[in-house]
Design an enzyme around this catalytic site. Sequence first.
Site, short mmCIF file in Angstrom:
data_model
loop_
_atom_site.label_atom_id
_atom_site.label_comp_id
_atom_site.label_asym_id
_atom_site.label_seq_id
_atom_site.Cartn_x
_atom_site.Cartn_y
_atom_site.Cartn_z
N HIS A 1 26.24 -28.06 -56.89
CA HIS A 1 25.76 -27.60 -55.58
C HIS A 1 26.75 -28.05 -54.51
CE1 HIS A 1 21.80 -26.51 -57.18
NE2 HIS A 1 21.95 -27.56 -57.96
N ARG B 1 33.89 -39.01 -47.83
CA ARG B 1 33.62 -38.71 -46.43
C ARG B 1 32.18 -39.07 -46.11
NH1 ARG B 1 33.62 -32.17 -46.88
NH2 ARG B 1 31.50 -31.97 -47.62
#
Length: 192
Positions: A123, A190
């Site tokens: 996903h 991140r």
Amino acid sequence: MASENIMLIHDPELLERGERVLGEEFRAMHERVLAVTAMTSRLNALPFDDETGKAELLEQILGRPLPPKLTIYPPFYTDHGLGLDIGERVFVNQGCTFLDYAGIRLGSGVMIGPKATFITMGHPVDPEERRRFLTGAPIDIADNVWIGAGATILPGVSIGRDSVIAAGAVVGDDVPERSLVAGPKASVLRTW
């Protein structure tokens, strides 16, 4: 968008590029997952020495005759089966998982330790898109590769001939032939 309205396209060119895909095949994929899950449940409940019963169910799961000298020790898990291309003399130990919708090729002589996991679909990272899209890319394992217990092979990875993937390794990048790969790969990429 409601998850029941999401459709997945099984477009090999898109999947090879690792692109997200959306389309009309989601329901067919979902139905196949349910059917294969039922078959693997039956396979995993058979007596260990019921070679005929195991072979019959594996042929149904894979959608073709079994290659010569294939050994698969249950429990065995796959979500699709039809995307799993297995060569001759492949050995799969107990508890392995093959999420093969985007395609997994196991070359001849591949050996896989217990609880190894092969994942071709995922996903997006973006929380707004997670339930709306699937991404995927095929996995290609060349001849005579040994994959250790608990290793995880991620979408799009190719592993070269005669290589060894150490137990517990997480493989997210291609592996050259005749190489040893070890260690976890997780790191913060991140934040948002």
